[in-house]
Write a protein that holds these residues in place. Structure first.
Motif, mmCIF file in Angstrom:
data_model
loop_
_atom_site.group_PDB
_atom_site.id
_atom_site.type_symbol
_atom_site.label_atom_id
_atom_site.label_comp_id
_atom_site.label_asym_id
_atom_site.label_seq_id
_atom_site.Cartn_x
_atom_site.Cartn_y
_atom_site.Cartn_z
ATOM 1 N N PHE A 168 24.214 -6.403 9.883
ATOM 2 C CA PHE A 168 23.424 -7.928 10.089
ATOM 3 C C PHE A 168 23.102 -8.042 11.524
ATOM 4 C CE2 PHE A 168 26.561 -7.710 6.845
ATOM 5 C CZ PHE A 168 26.128 -8.388 5.766
ATOM 6 N N SER A 169 21.720 -8.450 11.610
ATOM 7 C CA SER A 169 21.207 -8.527 12.938
ATOM 8 C C SER A 169 20.276 -9.684 12.828
ATOM 9 C CB SER A 169 20.702 -7.231 13.468
ATOM 10 O OG SER A 169 20.223 -7.554 14.719
ATOM 11 N N GLN A 170 19.841 -10.364 14.038
ATOM 12 C CA GLN A 170 18.730 -11.303 14.270
ATOM 13 C C GLN A 170 17.885 -10.546 15.335
ATOM 14 O OE1 GLN A 170 20.285 -14.818 15.688
ATOM 15 N NE2 GLN A 170 20.753 -15.697 13.610
ATOM 16 N N ASN A 171 16.561 -10.669 14.855
ATOM 17 C CA ASN A 171 15.555 -10.131 15.655
ATOM 18 C C ASN A 171 15.748 -8.412 15.773
ATOM 19 O OD1 ASN A 171 14.442 -12.476 16.224
ATOM 20 N ND2 ASN A 171 16.040 -12.969 17.962
ATOM 21 N N ILE A 172 15.837 -7.705 14.549
ATOM 22 C CA ILE A 172 16.185 -6.488 14.526
ATOM 23 C C ILE A 172 15.193 -5.642 15.149
ATOM 24 C CG2 ILE A 172 15.142 -5.978 12.348
ATOM 25 C CD1 ILE A 172 18.562 -4.594 13.168
ATOM 26 N N PHE A 173 13.935 -6.040 15.421
ATOM 27 C CA PHE A 173 12.996 -5.410 15.936
ATOM 28 C C PHE A 173 12.552 -5.624 17.388
ATOM 29 C CE2 PHE A 173 11.556 -5.671 11.369
ATOM 30 C CZ PHE A 173 11.785 -4.118 10.998
ATOM 31 N N THR A 208 11.948 -10.765 1.577
ATOM 32 C CA THR A 208 12.138 -12.012 2.009
ATOM 33 C C THR A 208 12.674 -11.738 3.481
ATOM 34 O OG1 THR A 208 14.559 -11.952 1.394
ATOM 35 C CG2 THR A 208 12.821 -13.070 0.145
ATOM 36 N N ASP A 209 13.699 -12.050 4.049
ATOM 37 C CA ASP A 209 14.133 -11.733 5.383
ATOM 38 C C ASP A 209 15.263 -10.580 5.324
ATOM 39 O OD1 ASP A 209 12.416 -13.404 6.777
ATOM 40 O OD2 ASP A 209 13.889 -15.329 6.500
ATOM 41 N N ILE A 210 15.141 -9.914 4.403
ATOM 42 C CA ILE A 210 16.118 -8.619 4.270
ATOM 43 C C ILE A 210 15.447 -7.297 4.371
ATOM 44 C CG2 ILE A 210 17.779 -7.615 2.662
ATOM 45 C CD1 ILE A 210 18.147 -10.164 1.219
ATOM 46 N N LEU A 211 16.213 -6.466 5.343
ATOM 47 C CA LEU A 211 15.635 -5.129 5.531
ATOM 48 C C LEU A 211 16.320 -4.334 4.873
ATOM 49 C CD1 LEU A 211 13.648 -3.462 7.204
ATOM 50 C CD2 LEU A 211 15.471 -3.215 8.738
ATOM 51 N N ILE A 212 15.884 -3.187 3.715
ATOM 52 C CA ILE A 212 16.693 -2.557 3.113
ATOM 53 C C ILE A 212 16.309 -1.160 3.147
ATOM 54 C CG2 ILE A 212 17.146 -2.060 0.519
ATOM 55 C CD1 ILE A 212 16.534 -4.823 -0.277
ATOM 56 N N LEU A 213 17.244 -0.130 3.380
ATOM 57 C CA LEU A 213 16.865 1.067 3.750
ATOM 58 C C LEU A 213 17.316 1.995 2.352
ATOM 59 C CD1 LEU A 213 16.122 3.882 4.937
ATOM 60 C CD2 LEU A 213 18.766 3.797 5.788
#
Length: 115
Positions: free
Chosen positions: A19-24, A108-113
């Motif tokens: 869980f993170s904000q601004n992961i990039f 959406t705003d979810i990053l999935i690996l």
């Protein structure tokens, strides 16, 4: 005499959830650390078109992040934008591209690996 015997098995699968904000953000090494396999990890990003439209700088953020963390991982290809919410309708050539490398899907705003 014939008998039917029902069998079952389970394959446990674990994966990290971050869980993170601004992961990039260039200063956040959370994602880079996840990708760092000690041998130069690779990543491929697949982005929902609605997300790309809502976040016009996302592609550039991903590229800048990858450049900043190049010792830990590399992009194996340019990020791919797919029609929003239509993953089942993708062409065969698009699907072949997807399954060659570890994939990050941005829906959406979810990053999935997906590995």
């Amino acid at each position: 005499m014939k008998r039917i015997i029902e069998q079952s098995f389970a394959v446990p699968y674990t994966y990290p959830v971050i869980f993170s904000q601004n992961i990039f953000d260039e200063g956040d090494d959370t994602l880079a650390g996840l990708l760092d396999n000690g041998k130069g990890g690779k990543a491929y990003f697949v982005i929902d078109s609605g997300v790309a439209e809502a976040h016009p700088s996302l592609l550039e953020q991903i590229k800048v992040y990858a450049d900043a963390h190049g010792a830990q991982f590399k992009l194996c290809a340019e990020p791919l934008i797919v029609p929003g919410a239509r993953l089942p309708k993708m062409t065969r050539s698009t699907m072949r591209k997807l399954w060659r490398q570890p994939i990050f899907m941005v829906l959406t705003d979810i990053l999935i690996l997906l590995r």
